[in-house]
Every structure is written in structure tokens, then in C-alpha cells.
Scaffold this motif. Structure first.
Motif, mmCIF file in Angstrom:
data_model
loop_
_atom_site.group_PDB
_atom_site.id
_atom_site.type_symbol
_atom_site.label_atom_id
_atom_site.label_comp_id
_atom_site.label_asym_id
_atom_site.label_seq_id
_atom_site.Cartn_x
_atom_site.Cartn_y
_atom_site.Cartn_z
ATOM 1 N N ARG A 67 0.877 -1.117 0.078
ATOM 2 C CA ARG A 67 0.164 -0.002 -0.193
ATOM 3 C C ARG A 67 0.800 1.574 0.004
ATOM 4 O O ARG A 67 1.865 1.259 0.662
ATOM 5 N N TYR A 97 -7.193 13.801 -0.290
ATOM 6 C CA TYR A 97 -8.261 12.813 -0.592
ATOM 7 C C TYR A 97 -8.975 13.150 -1.788
ATOM 8 O O TYR A 97 -9.042 12.442 -2.859
ATOM 9 N N ILE A 106 -7.261 6.753 -6.577
ATOM 10 C CA ILE A 106 -8.024 5.869 -5.632
ATOM 11 C C ILE A 106 -8.778 5.073 -6.373
ATOM 12 O O ILE A 106 -9.945 5.527 -6.812
ATOM 13 N N SER A 108 -11.821 2.907 -7.947
ATOM 14 C CA SER A 108 -13.227 2.646 -7.253
ATOM 15 C C SER A 108 -13.270 1.465 -6.468
ATOM 16 O O SER A 108 -12.888 0.231 -6.831
ATOM 17 N N GLY A 109 -13.857 1.612 -5.383
ATOM 18 C CA GLY A 109 -14.210 0.702 -4.312
ATOM 19 C C GLY A 109 -12.874 0.298 -3.514
ATOM 20 O O GLY A 109 -12.876 -0.512 -2.522
ATOM 21 N N SER A 110 -11.892 0.887 -3.871
ATOM 22 C CA SER A 110 -10.605 0.731 -3.028
ATOM 23 C C SER A 110 -10.674 1.576 -1.764
ATOM 24 O O SER A 110 -11.239 2.699 -1.471
ATOM 25 N N PRO A 111 -10.088 1.069 -0.601
ATOM 26 C CA PRO A 111 -9.922 2.067 0.619
ATOM 27 C C PRO A 111 -9.071 3.505 0.260
ATOM 28 O O PRO A 111 -8.289 3.318 -0.591
ATOM 29 N N LEU A 112 -9.323 4.397 1.353
ATOM 30 C CA LEU A 112 -8.475 5.489 0.939
ATOM 31 C C LEU A 112 -7.327 5.140 1.580
ATOM 32 O O LEU A 112 -6.849 4.354 2.645
ATOM 33 N N PRO A 113 -5.929 5.558 1.164
ATOM 34 C CA PRO A 113 -4.736 5.507 1.747
ATOM 35 C C PRO A 113 -4.456 6.347 2.908
ATOM 36 O O PRO A 113 -4.979 7.463 3.251
ATOM 37 N N PRO A 114 -3.556 5.645 4.037
ATOM 38 C CA PRO A 114 -3.312 6.348 5.106
ATOM 39 C C PRO A 114 -2.342 7.888 4.997
ATOM 40 O O PRO A 114 -1.631 7.784 3.822
#
Length: 315
Positions: A67, A97, A106, A108-114
Motif C-alpha cells: 500500500r 483525498y 484511488i 473505485s471501491g478501494s480504501p483511502l490510503p493512510p
């Protein structure tokens, strides 16, 4: 330190310095899993043109396992502490973001990066603002209402409060920068330069070496020896040799400046103890005062009934 000096931002546009900042000052286990070979500026991936980039911030990313982790580095040069810094960071991270999504970073459907928000502060006063947004929000809330409140924290690096003994033990370019900023004698600078000459010897580090020279000439030395004429030096070796040549003359000038700075700090503490936090006009007057004014105000501080009375112009 001049506000938003571009030579300071130039230093933190180099991967080696940012990598050492993270390695040396983010003391958490997950940092060991970062791949520093992947470190890159967000501007290099075509995002920051939409990012409403401030003149004093940097955004980097690097791989953490499979990630990406985004490092939001806010270079803060304010002479006064921003009580609402956590609110500012909430806004900046939200915009990051939004723009990452708009740039297709990002899926589609992926989590947001830290995101790791870091505030790098080099003001004279200690940083007292809350580093968590939760601590700024009304504390007496029902638990059901509190769970709806936004949350963000930032990592504060208050450079002036970093212990020089701890910094000196690190082979770390960021630590060397902080040691330079905390230096009070020409020989202190010369000692750090010797380390930097050794650490930044690779040909690919030429740009970072030159960035240090620019920052020393534009920011650090003019602050330490106001009005001094600086010779035209082009590399760290020449800078070190110049300091060694002028160490006796400049040590005396730095000593006198240090005495004046000490008098100002002592008077500020006395004023705060008598009258509470100082307004902006009082801080400005203290910063601009000469030795004669400081002596007069020091005599008045015990007897003056108001801050205005103590800091009025000498007759």
C-alpha cells in the motif's frame, strides 16, 4: 528564520532529507516496513496541480507493504503557535483525498490510503497547541454525539526543543539540519558541516549539498551574524573553511547577539508572569527593541501597572 523562505522548502524537496526525517523522528514499528526506495513527491505523479498547494507544505508518498502511505509535511515557520493547527490539517488532508480521487489515484471501491501529517515547527516559543482535533472540541458531550465528531492527529516536531545530545548521536541528515538550527557557536556549525560533507559525498547528492549551502547563506548565517558580509562560497567544504577562518571574529559577535537574545527572553518571561499572554504588538516591540530599550523596560516591569505603561517608548 524568514517566513516561508524558499531555501528551506528546497531542502525538503530532497528524498534523502525526507527519508531521514521519517526514519529518525517517527518512532513507530510500522516505519520499519516502509520502502524508502519508492519515496516520491506527489507533484511527480500529477496530483498537486489540483491540490491547492500551500507555499510551505510538501506531500510525499512511499510504499508500506503493498500500500501507499502519504506523508503530509507541513513546514510551519510561524512566530506564534496556531491553536487550530489540527483544524487546518483536517482541511488539507480532506483536500488531498479529494484530489487523489479526481486524479484517479484511488481506484473505485478501494480504501483511502493512510496519511501521516507532520508539523515541522521552528519558532522560538514552545508549541502549546493541541495535536489532536478531539482535544479542541467541546469536551462535555453525550457519548452518542461525540462519536459523530471528526478526528485527526498530527505529529509535531518542535525543532528548538529537540535535545542536541540526542541529535548528535544520529547519522541522519534531518538531525544535522536541526543541529544547525539550534547551533549557537561557529564551531558548532563547523562540526555539523564536517558530518554532512562525509554523509553527502555521493555524486547524486550534489543537489542536496547545494541546497544546504543556499540555506546557510540565505537563512542561518544572516540570522547568527546580522549585517556580516558573507564571501561567495559554493560548496560545503568552502563553507566549513570560511567558518574556520572567521571563527574568532564571529564568536564574539554571536556572543553579543546571544546576550541580547537572552535579555529579551528574560523580559518576555517577566511580562507574561505579570500581565499574561502578550498581544502581537507587544511581541513585535520586543523583537525590534535595542539594548537601551530592553534595559529601560526591565526597570519598569516591576512597577508598571499596565503592559502599555511598561513598553511605552522611552522618553
Amino acid at each position: 528564520m524568514a517566513e516561508h523562505d524558499p531555501s528551506y522548502k528546497l531542502l525538503f524537496s530532497h528524498r534523502d532529507l525526507v527519508a531521514d526525517l521519517i526514519r529518525g523522528f517517527v518512532h513507530e514499528d510500522w516505519v520499519e516496513q516502509l520502502d524508502f526506495t519508492t519515496l516520491q513527491r506527489v507533484s511527480e505523479i500529477g496530483v498537486s496541480h489540483d491540490l491547492r498547494e500551500r507555499e510551505d507544505d510538501m506531500i510525499w508518498r512511499l510504499r508500506w507493504g503493498e500500500r501507499w502511505v502519504y506523508v503530509y509535511l507541513l513546514l510551519e515557520f510561524q512566530s506564534s503557535v496556531d491553536r487550530l493547527m489540527a483544524v487546518r490539517l483536517l482541511t488539507y488532508v480532506g483536500l488531498l483525498y479529494q484530489d487523489l480521487a479526481a486524479a484517479g489515484e484511488i481506484p473505485s471501491g478501494s480504501p483511502l490510503p493512510p496519511v501521516l501529517p507532520i508539523v515541522l515547527y521552528n519558532g522560538e516559543k514552545s508549541w502549546w497547541a493541541k495535536t489532536s482535533l478531539d482535544d479542541l472540541i467541546e469536551p462535555d458531550l453525550p457519548e452518542q454525539l461525540r462519536r459523530w465528531q471528526p478526528q485527526i492527529r498530527y505529529l509535531l516536531l518542535d525543532e528548538q526543543r529537540l535535545a542536541d545530545t540526542d541529535l548528535a548521536g544520529q547519522r541522519n541528515v534531518a538531525a544535522a539540519l536541526f543541529r544547525l538550527e539550534n547551533s549557537r557557536r561557529p564551531e558548532d556549525i563547523e562540526r555539523v558541516l564536517a558530518s554532512l560533507i562525509d554523509w553527502l559525498a555521493a555524486p547524486e547528492q550534489d543537489s542536496l549539498r547545494r541546497a544546504f549551502v543556499v540555506w546557510l547563506k540565505r537563512v542561518l548565517l544572516p540570522a547568527r551574524v546580522p549585517g556580516a558580509e558573507l564571501p561567495n562560497v559554493n560548496n560545503l567544504q568552502e563553507m566549513r573553511a570560511m567558518l574556520a577562518e572567521r571563527v574568532k571574529t564571529w564568536t564574539e559577535e554571536w556572543k553579543q547577539q546571544g546576550i541580547s537574545e537572552g535579555e529579551t527572553k528574560l523580559l518576555r518571561r517577566q511580562l507574561v508572569r505579570r500581565f499574561g499572554s502578550l498581544p502581537a504588538w507587544a511581541e513585535a516591540r520586543l523583537e525590534q527593541a535595542g539594548e537601551a530599550e530592553l534595559e529601560i523596560w526591565a526597570d519598569r516591569v516591576l512597577d508598571g501597572s499596565t503592559l502599555e505603561e511598561v513598553l511605552k517608548e522611552p522618553i
